[in-house]
Design a protein around this motif. Sequence first.
Motif, PDB file in Angstrom:
ATOM      1  N   ASN A 100      51.212  87.041  39.010  1.00  0.00           N
ATOM      2  CA  ASN A 100      51.813  88.186  39.703  1.00  0.00           C
ATOM      3  C   ASN A 100      52.969  87.733  40.575  1.00  0.00           C
ATOM      4  O   ASN A 100      52.943  87.866  41.815  1.00  0.00           O
ATOM      5  CB  ASN A 100      50.741  88.881  40.543  1.00  0.00           C
ATOM      6  CG  ASN A 100      49.643  89.508  39.694  1.00  0.00           C
ATOM      7  OD1 ASN A 100      49.777  90.630  39.236  1.00  0.00           O
ATOM      8  ND2 ASN A 100      48.556  88.767  39.488  1.00  0.00           N
ATOM      9  N   PRO A 101      54.015  87.166  39.977  1.00  0.00           N
ATOM     10  CA  PRO A 101      55.142  86.663  40.764  1.00  0.00           C
ATOM     11  C   PRO A 101      55.818  87.781  41.557  1.00  0.00           C
ATOM     12  O   PRO A 101      55.979  88.900  41.069  1.00  0.00           O
ATOM     13  CB  PRO A 101      56.074  86.081  39.699  1.00  0.00           C
ATOM     14  CG  PRO A 101      55.689  86.761  38.420  1.00  0.00           C
ATOM     15  CD  PRO A 101      54.225  87.003  38.525  1.00  0.00           C
ATOM     16  N   ALA A 124      48.652  84.366  42.076  1.00  0.00           N
ATOM     17  CA  ALA A 124      50.096  84.466  42.309  1.00  0.00           C
ATOM     18  C   ALA A 124      50.891  84.136  41.060  1.00  0.00           C
ATOM     19  O   ALA A 124      51.928  84.765  40.782  1.00  0.00           O
ATOM     20  CB  ALA A 124      50.490  83.540  43.454  1.00  0.00           C
ATOM     21  N   ASP A 125      50.432  83.147  40.275  1.00  0.00           N
ATOM     22  CA  ASP A 125      51.154  82.776  39.058  1.00  0.00           C
ATOM     23  C   ASP A 125      51.233  83.931  38.066  1.00  0.00           C
ATOM     24  O   ASP A 125      52.225  84.063  37.341  1.00  0.00           O
ATOM     25  CB  ASP A 125      50.460  81.583  38.389  1.00  0.00           C
ATOM     26  CG  ASP A 125      50.707  80.271  39.123  1.00  0.00           C
ATOM     27  OD1 ASP A 125      51.590  80.237  39.999  1.00  0.00           O
ATOM     28  OD2 ASP A 125      49.998  79.287  38.822  1.00  0.00           O
TER      29      ASP A 125
END
Length: 349
Positions: A150-151, A147-148
């Motif tokens: 791919n915000p 996730a970090d």
Amino acid sequence: MPIHRGVVTGAVAVLLAVGACAKADPGPATADLTGAGATFPFPLYRRWFAAYGERTGTRINYLSVGSDAGLRLLDSAAVDFAAVERDLHPADLARTPCRRLAVPTVGGAIAVVYNLPTLQNALRFDADLLADIFAGRVRRWDDPAVADRNPGVELPATPIHVVHRVSGSGTSRAFATFLASSRHGWPAGEEAWRTGEAAEGNEGVAAAVQQATGAIGYVELAYATLGRLQVGLVRNARGEDVLPSDASVRGAMEAFDPATLKAALVLSPEPHAYPVAAVTWLVVDPGAIAPDHVARVLGFITWALHDGASAAAALEYVPLPPRVVAHYDSVLTEARLNPCQPAGRPTRP
């Protein structure tokens, strides 16, 4: 950026079938030349051999068995040439009375491919995240580490299924060289996988990723394109997130120095360069095969470096820079003008 869904197409099915036949069948007795080795360039080599055969009448059979297996077959004089995308060493070329000739033929991207049909945009990776995934430290697609990078992306809570090559793979060695730049590094040896499924060849990895939702693997870009696999962006040495493409691999090849005998093209400092690429070398032993076979192999290499360039670009490979082609034109001319003639030359039947 749009992505390609991981569905098996007719093109990749044909490719995988041909690859399987190449592994199992030693080839027609009527072949003029036989080579073996890397699966990385197989889609292109297959097209090259067909085109060269039509032009010259020379029939070439190729066993797509991996770089290490190709070199073993060359060592035993079972083939006329080997194709490898692993780094070579002077000892690899000085094993017989005639020094072996190694010529780079083409470059290509090692694409990070995955199977997440619900995502509409390409995921972003870097060496740290990929090393964590392939070492088994990141196990789900909704992990904060993914996730970090791919915000704003709604990541599924799908388990990550790692697919890697079996041992003896030049593609793996180049990919592991990139993973070694991560904050945790990477264990020595390309076989140091701690998790996941082992697959045979680039074609095997492509098929395994196609068949399993949540899968991730690495393949030469031609296999990703033929299989319509989802392809990730990878952060390069300049901090740019780059998709593998003709232009981004050309950037990586600008710094290629054939004198180093390296295959991996990792973290090029050039702007917009894709950070994980490799060059395939073709190796021939002039002292281990008949003179007419040597002449045929040298003729094919010369044709490939020049007339084969357009086919390379069409199949997502990148021709060598002109300065490298010019250098090997001289090397091949010298090999023709001053052939090695060892006493008691062994010959393949």
